[in-house]
Design a protein around this motif. Structure first.
Motif, mmCIF file in Angstrom:
data_model
loop_
_atom_site.group_PDB
_atom_site.id
_atom_site.type_symbol
_atom_site.label_atom_id
_atom_site.label_comp_id
_atom_site.label_asym_id
_atom_site.label_seq_id
_atom_site.Cartn_x
_atom_site.Cartn_y
_atom_site.Cartn_z
ATOM 1 N N UNK A 36 0.702 -1.298 0.180
ATOM 2 C CA UNK A 36 -0.153 -0.118 0.028
ATOM 3 C C UNK A 36 0.872 1.300 0.021
ATOM 4 N N UNK A 37 1.930 1.145 0.679
ATOM 5 C CA UNK A 37 2.847 2.379 0.768
ATOM 6 C C UNK A 37 3.507 2.549 -0.664
ATOM 7 N N UNK A 38 3.981 1.593 -1.456
ATOM 8 C CA UNK A 38 4.319 1.532 -2.881
ATOM 9 C C UNK A 38 3.352 2.342 -3.699
ATOM 10 N N UNK A 39 2.094 1.918 -3.408
ATOM 11 C CA UNK A 39 0.876 2.415 -4.369
ATOM 12 C C UNK A 39 0.801 3.898 -3.848
ATOM 13 N N UNK A 40 0.944 4.162 -2.672
ATOM 14 C CA UNK A 40 0.723 5.610 -2.111
ATOM 15 C C UNK A 40 1.892 6.523 -2.667
ATOM 16 N N UNK A 41 3.150 5.968 -2.940
ATOM 17 C CA UNK A 41 4.084 6.675 -3.373
ATOM 18 C C UNK A 41 3.819 6.744 -4.998
ATOM 19 N N UNK A 42 3.498 5.682 -5.757
ATOM 20 C CA UNK A 42 3.223 5.937 -7.226
ATOM 21 C C UNK A 42 2.061 6.797 -7.379
ATOM 22 N N UNK A 43 1.239 6.890 -6.709
ATOM 23 C CA UNK A 43 -0.179 7.716 -6.707
ATOM 24 C C UNK A 43 0.440 9.113 -6.769
ATOM 25 N N UNK A 44 1.188 9.671 -5.710
ATOM 26 C CA UNK A 44 1.787 10.858 -5.405
ATOM 27 C C UNK A 44 2.621 11.242 -6.729
ATOM 28 N N UNK A 45 3.595 10.236 -7.072
ATOM 29 C CA UNK A 45 4.390 10.782 -8.221
ATOM 30 C C UNK A 45 3.322 11.148 -9.619
ATOM 31 N N UNK A 46 2.494 10.033 -9.783
ATOM 32 C CA UNK A 46 1.392 10.351 -10.722
ATOM 33 C C UNK A 46 0.766 11.702 -10.896
ATOM 34 N N UNK A 47 0.348 11.955 -9.540
ATOM 35 C CA UNK A 47 -0.226 13.395 -9.277
ATOM 36 C C UNK A 47 0.449 14.500 -9.717
ATOM 37 N N UNK A 49 2.846 14.494 -11.982
ATOM 38 C CA UNK A 49 3.113 14.456 -13.173
ATOM 39 C C UNK A 49 1.912 14.873 -13.984
ATOM 40 N N UNK A 50 0.880 14.452 -13.489
ATOM 41 C CA UNK A 50 -0.683 15.126 -14.034
ATOM 42 C C UNK A 50 -0.765 16.428 -13.676
ATOM 43 N N UNK A 51 -0.233 17.073 -12.677
ATOM 44 C CA UNK A 51 -0.410 18.283 -12.569
ATOM 45 C C UNK A 51 0.364 19.229 -13.589
ATOM 46 N N UNK A 52 1.203 18.753 -14.153
ATOM 47 C CA UNK A 52 2.105 19.501 -15.096
ATOM 48 C C UNK A 52 1.492 19.395 -16.562
#
Length: 129
Positions: A36-47, A49-52
């Motif tokens: 779940x921690x890996x998914x949370x980190x990945x979700x943060x990174x995707x967010x 990227x998407x903000x750019x």
């Protein structure tokens, strides 16, 4: 009875070895799965990227702004071109008038020169005859 205990001991040992082997395999398998921690980190990174990224709505807004500015510039350029065309037309008309006047002066000068030369020739002919 000793023999039964020995057999049970061997079976227990083999079961313990198999359990240890399964536990090792499970830990190796778990290390390959995401937590779940890996998914949370990945979700943060995707967010991030998407903000750019630019959205379709952003592009549509920009297109509307640019269309308005282009239309305004087109109108201004049309007015400027019309003014320049009028100015050039008046300049060309003035230049044609000057050329026409110059042509008239040259024609008068040529005619006067021809008459003067003719008069001199007539005078020279009368003097010699």
């Amino acid at each position: 009875m000793d023999e039964q205990i020995t057999q049970l001991d061997r079976r227990l040992t083999s079961v313990e070895v198999e359990v240890a082997s399964l536990a090792a395999e499970a830990s190796v398998a778990r290390s390959q799965y995401a937590t779940k921690e890996d998914l949370a980190k990945l979700d943060a990174r995707v967010a991030v990227i998407q903000s750019n990224y630019v959205t379709k709505e952003d592009l549509a807004t920009l297109d509307n702004k640019l269309s308005g500015k282009i239309a305004a510039m087109d109108g201004k350029l049309s007015v400027d071109i019309a003014a320049l065309d009028g100015k050039l037309s008046s300049e060309i008309a003035a230049l044609r008038l000057q050329v026409s006047e110059l042509e008239n002066r040259m024609m008068r000068w040529s005619l006067a020169t021809i008459i003067t030369v003719s008069g001199v020739v007539v005078a020279v002919v009368k003097v010699w005859s």
